[in-house]
Design a protein around this motif. Sequence first.
Motif, PDB file in Angstrom:
ATOM      1  N   ARG A  31       0.434  -0.893  -0.111  1.00 47.60           N
ATOM      2  CA  ARG A  31       0.320  -0.133   0.058  1.00 47.60           C
ATOM      3  C   ARG A  31       0.987   1.077   0.133  1.00 47.60           C
ATOM      4  O   ARG A  31       1.852   1.440   0.805  1.00 47.60           O
ATOM      5  CB  ARG A  31      -0.928  -0.012   1.184  1.00 47.60           C
ATOM      6  N   ASN A  59      -0.140   4.145   0.977  1.00 45.55           N
ATOM      7  CA  ASN A  59      -0.221   5.443   2.075  1.00 45.55           C
ATOM      8  C   ASN A  59       0.784   4.407   3.026  1.00 45.55           C
ATOM      9  O   ASN A  59       1.431   5.441   3.786  1.00 45.55           O
ATOM     10  CB  ASN A  59      -1.652   5.289   2.938  1.00 45.55           C
ATOM     11  N   ASN A  60       1.351   3.169   3.124  1.00 49.60           N
ATOM     12  CA  ASN A  60       2.029   3.020   4.268  1.00 49.60           C
ATOM     13  C   ASN A  60       3.211   3.076   3.777  1.00 49.60           C
ATOM     14  O   ASN A  60       3.406   3.940   5.142  1.00 49.60           O
ATOM     15  CB  ASN A  60       1.467   1.570   4.677  1.00 49.60           C
ATOM     16  N   LYS A 118     -12.080   8.129  -1.119  1.00 46.86           N
ATOM     17  CA  LYS A 118     -12.761   7.381   0.286  1.00 46.86           C
ATOM     18  C   LYS A 118     -11.119   5.643   0.521  1.00 46.86           C
ATOM     19  O   LYS A 118     -11.083   5.994   1.872  1.00 46.86           O
ATOM     20  CB  LYS A 118     -13.602   6.598   0.071  1.00 46.86           C
ATOM     21  N   GLU A 119     -11.082   5.439  -0.024  1.00 51.96           N
ATOM     22  CA  GLU A 119      -9.523   3.887   0.451  1.00 51.96           C
ATOM     23  C   GLU A 119      -8.649   4.352   0.242  1.00 51.96           C
ATOM     24  O   GLU A 119      -7.251   4.138   1.169  1.00 51.96           O
ATOM     25  CB  GLU A 119      -9.455   2.888  -0.584  1.00 51.96           C
ATOM     26  N   SER A 137      -8.588  10.154   1.719  1.00 48.74           N
ATOM     27  CA  SER A 137      -9.314   9.948   3.142  1.00 48.74           C
ATOM     28  C   SER A 137      -8.071   9.282   4.378  1.00 48.74           C
ATOM     29  O   SER A 137      -8.124   9.922   5.500  1.00 48.74           O
ATOM     30  CB  SER A 137     -10.459   9.279   3.093  1.00 48.74           C
ATOM     31  N   LYS A 138      -7.334   8.653   4.063  1.00 44.84           N
ATOM     32  CA  LYS A 138      -6.490   8.129   4.300  1.00 44.84           C
ATOM     33  C   LYS A 138      -5.327   9.049   5.117  1.00 44.84           C
ATOM     34  O   LYS A 138      -4.707   9.169   6.439  1.00 44.84           O
ATOM     35  CB  LYS A 138      -5.728   6.482   4.022  1.00 44.84           C
ATOM     36  N   GLU A 174      -5.807  12.097   5.129  1.00 45.99           N
ATOM     37  CA  GLU A 174      -6.301  12.840   5.978  1.00 45.99           C
ATOM     38  C   GLU A 174      -6.074  13.040   7.546  1.00 45.99           C
ATOM     39  O   GLU A 174      -6.020  11.674   8.192  1.00 45.99           O
ATOM     40  CB  GLU A 174      -8.067  12.607   6.472  1.00 45.99           C
ATOM     41  N   THR A 203      -3.484  14.018   8.624  1.00 43.71           N
ATOM     42  CA  THR A 203      -1.326  13.785   8.971  1.00 43.71           C
ATOM     43  C   THR A 203      -0.936  14.601   8.517  1.00 43.71           C
ATOM     44  O   THR A 203       0.538  14.970   8.455  1.00 43.71           O
ATOM     45  CB  THR A 203      -1.018  13.089   7.735  1.00 43.71           C
TER      46      THR A 203
END
Length: 284
Positions: free
Chosen positions: A167, A169-170, A267-268, A271-272, A274, A276
């Motif tokens: 991922r 984002n991670n 959304k997936e 939004s993750k 937000e 940070t």
Amino acid sequence: SEKYFDVLGMYIPVFLTPNPKLLSDFISNFQTRADDVFVVTYPKSVTNCMQEIIWQIYNNGENISEVISRRVPFLEFSTNPTLGEFVDITKLPSPRLIKSHLSYNIIPKGSSDDTKCKYMYIARNPKDFSLSYFHFMESLNSFGNGYSGPWEFFSKLFIDGNVGRNRSNNHVLGWWKHKDDPNFLFLKYEDLKKDLLSQVQWIASFLNKSLSEDVISRIAEQCSFSVMMKDLSKYSVNEGKVCLLRKAVVVDWKNYFTPELNERFEKEVLSKLEGTGLEFDFEL
Ligand code: PPS
């Protein structure tokens, strides 16, 4: 579709190493030196340009035609001497400039003043780099390591983290948490696109290199997309067969994202981010 090994919890394309244990051990035992500089990204976030910038900063603005992956070698190629771009990083003289796509938790780190080195991380808006990733994987397909399906399916694999380096984002948030560490510089692709000159100045000062204004301007000019495109063989892998440059625009995602995909992505993925503090430009 591309096949992966699990290396220290990260999906790594199988062509990078003959054996995942070999690469895990190499990464875990890698000895950093105080004057090493790592350029780290999630794939397709302008790594090649950043490799060229730091190499030129260390070489007073010189612009040579040797392939960039031999001058700023890729850490994850280190256990596969059959790759044309293989360099034995452990034997390079200092200062070593090294590229990597590893996450913060597994990148080699030093623990003492003799081994604590510098890291630069470049982040890019995920809509654009997911698309860049898709095109790159398509270009690898003829070598049996890529992806041959439609964008719609790739985008789902990307959102679910079922792509190389998992991922995004991670990856980016793992590095973002360290943005204020003294040995760390966090940059964004879109800022480079807006004002390459001031970014080159900033990078040079982070690396404690005092260069004249002329040299800084020359580096910014030589590392612009249009100039890099004139010498594509420098930014290719697989002995020149796969090119790492493509379009270098910030709004290409608009040509590929349907309203449904956009909604799912917002959304997936977005939004993750937000809360940070990490924000991206999606249009320039
Ligand atoms: S890789 O394979 O992960 O190392 O690729 P990477 O170099 O990180 O990313 C490739 C994308 O970066 C774009 N690029 C640039 N954009 C602007 N300016 C410069 N100088 C530049 N150099 C590379 C390249 O075109 C790829 O993005 P896309 O969107 O596919 O064009």
